[in-house]
Design a protein around this motif. Structure first.
Motif, short mmCIF file in Angstrom:
data_model
loop_
_atom_site.label_atom_id
_atom_site.label_comp_id
_atom_site.label_asym_id
_atom_site.label_seq_id
_atom_site.Cartn_x
_atom_site.Cartn_y
_atom_site.Cartn_z
N TRP A 136 -9.06 -12.17 -11.13
CA TRP A 136 -7.67 -12.43 -11.48
C TRP A 136 -6.73 -11.45 -10.78
CZ3 TRP A 136 -5.27 -16.47 -12.95
CH2 TRP A 136 -4.06 -16.43 -13.61
N ILE A 137 -7.26 -10.74 -9.79
CA ILE A 137 -6.49 -9.78 -9.02
C ILE A 137 -6.30 -10.33 -7.62
CG2 ILE A 137 -6.45 -7.44 -8.07
CD1 ILE A 137 -8.32 -6.63 -10.39
N THR A 138 -5.04 -10.43 -7.21
CA THR A 138 -4.77 -10.88 -5.85
C THR A 138 -3.44 -10.29 -5.37
OG1 THR A 138 -4.80 -12.81 -4.39
CG2 THR A 138 -3.59 -13.06 -6.47
N GLY A 139 -3.34 -10.12 -4.07
CA GLY A 139 -2.11 -9.58 -3.49
C GLY A 139 -1.93 -8.08 -3.72
N GLN A 140 -3.01 -7.35 -3.93
CA GLN A 140 -2.91 -5.93 -4.26
C GLN A 140 -3.43 -5.05 -3.14
OE1 GLN A 140 -1.34 -5.00 -7.16
NE2 GLN A 140 -0.97 -7.20 -7.10
N VAL A 141 -2.87 -3.85 -3.05
CA VAL A 141 -3.36 -2.82 -2.15
C VAL A 141 -3.90 -1.70 -3.01
CG1 VAL A 141 -2.77 -1.17 -0.35
CG2 VAL A 141 -1.66 -3.42 -0.38
N LEU A 142 -5.17 -1.39 -2.86
CA LEU A 142 -5.81 -0.33 -3.64
C LEU A 142 -5.96 0.91 -2.76
CD1 LEU A 142 -7.21 0.63 -6.21
CD2 LEU A 142 -9.31 -0.40 -5.34
N LEU A 143 -5.23 1.97 -3.12
CA LEU A 143 -5.35 3.24 -2.38
C LEU A 143 -6.61 3.95 -2.88
CD1 LEU A 143 -1.68 4.55 -2.55
CD2 LEU A 143 -2.81 3.39 -0.65
N VAL A 144 -7.54 4.16 -1.98
CA VAL A 144 -8.77 4.87 -2.30
C VAL A 144 -8.70 6.17 -1.51
CG1 VAL A 144 -11.29 4.76 -2.34
CG2 VAL A 144 -9.94 2.67 -2.61
N SER A 145 -8.01 7.15 -2.10
CA SER A 145 -7.64 8.32 -1.32
C SER A 145 -7.76 9.64 -2.07
CB SER A 145 -6.19 8.17 -0.85
OG SER A 145 -5.32 8.14 -1.97
N GLY A 146 -8.33 9.63 -3.25
CA GLY A 146 -8.41 10.86 -4.02
C GLY A 146 -7.05 11.38 -4.42
N GLY A 147 -6.04 10.52 -4.37
CA GLY A 147 -4.68 10.90 -4.72
C GLY A 147 -3.88 11.41 -3.52
N HIS A 148 -4.41 11.29 -2.32
CA HIS A 148 -3.78 11.84 -1.11
C HIS A 148 -2.36 11.35 -0.90
CE1 HIS A 148 -3.16 12.08 3.36
NE2 HIS A 148 -3.47 13.33 3.08
N TYR A 149 -2.04 10.13 -1.25
CA TYR A 149 -0.71 9.57 -1.00
C TYR A 149 0.18 9.54 -2.23
CZ TYR A 149 -3.00 8.12 3.26
OH TYR A 149 -3.69 8.12 4.43
N MET A 150 -0.14 10.33 -3.24
CA MET A 150 0.67 10.32 -4.47
C MET A 150 1.99 11.02 -4.23
SD MET A 150 -2.24 10.93 -7.41
CE MET A 150 -1.22 11.95 -8.33
N VAL A 164 -5.89 18.96 5.49
CA VAL A 164 -5.60 17.86 4.56
C VAL A 164 -6.01 18.17 3.12
CG1 VAL A 164 -5.71 16.08 6.33
CG2 VAL A 164 -7.74 16.58 4.99
N MET A 165 -6.93 19.09 2.93
CA MET A 165 -7.45 19.34 1.58
C MET A 165 -6.37 19.72 0.56
SD MET A 165 -10.30 18.85 0.17
CE MET A 165 -11.35 18.79 1.59
N PRO A 166 -5.36 20.51 0.89
CA PRO A 166 -4.33 20.83 -0.11
C PRO A 166 -3.55 19.60 -0.60
CG PRO A 166 -4.23 22.39 1.71
CD PRO A 166 -5.18 21.29 2.11
N ASP A 167 -3.55 18.53 0.18
CA ASP A 167 -2.82 17.31 -0.19
C ASP A 167 -3.67 16.32 -0.97
OD1 ASP A 167 -0.57 18.28 1.13
OD2 ASP A 167 -1.19 17.38 3.03
N ILE A 168 -4.92 16.64 -1.25
CA ILE A 168 -5.82 15.74 -1.97
C ILE A 168 -6.08 16.31 -3.36
CG2 ILE A 168 -8.07 14.59 -1.97
CD1 ILE A 168 -8.14 14.97 1.08
N PRO A 169 -5.46 15.72 -4.40
CA PRO A 169 -5.63 16.26 -5.75
C PRO A 169 -7.07 16.34 -6.23
CG PRO A 169 -3.78 14.75 -5.70
CD PRO A 169 -4.47 14.65 -4.37
#
Length: 82
Positions: free
Chosen positions: A68-82, A39-44
């Motif tokens: 004031w933030i609602t209805g959001q999905v925060l990807l905490v992935s080191g950029g893995h899903y970019m 997985v490491m090559p896919d994590i920027p």
């Protein structure tokens, strides 16, 4: 996310917020060396997440700064899903 938000917040005037933290590969003990190499090559940011990374995102959503933030999905992935 939208349906959960509507169900939770459409009961009159609500100040609730509904958000989601979506973690990427996080080292909690289940990622062995072989999987880490895959997985490491896919994590920027070139490292696995740590539980603290995910916890800090959840703490942010629970803070006044996110009032004031609602209805959001925060990807905490080191950029893995970019």
């Amino acid at each position: 996310m939208r349906s959960i938000h509507k169900k939770c917040c459409n009961r009159g005037r609500s100040t609730r917020t509904v958000n989601c933290v979506s973690p990427g590969p996080t080292q909690t003990g289940y990622i062995d060396d072989q999987l880490e190499k895959m997985v490491m090559p896919d994590i920027p940011l070139r490292r696995l997440g740590e539980p603290k990374d995910i916890a800090e995102a959840a703490v942010f959503f629970a803070s006044k700064q996110a009032r004031w933030i609602t209805g959001q999905v925060l990807l905490v992935s080191g950029g893995h899903y970019m």
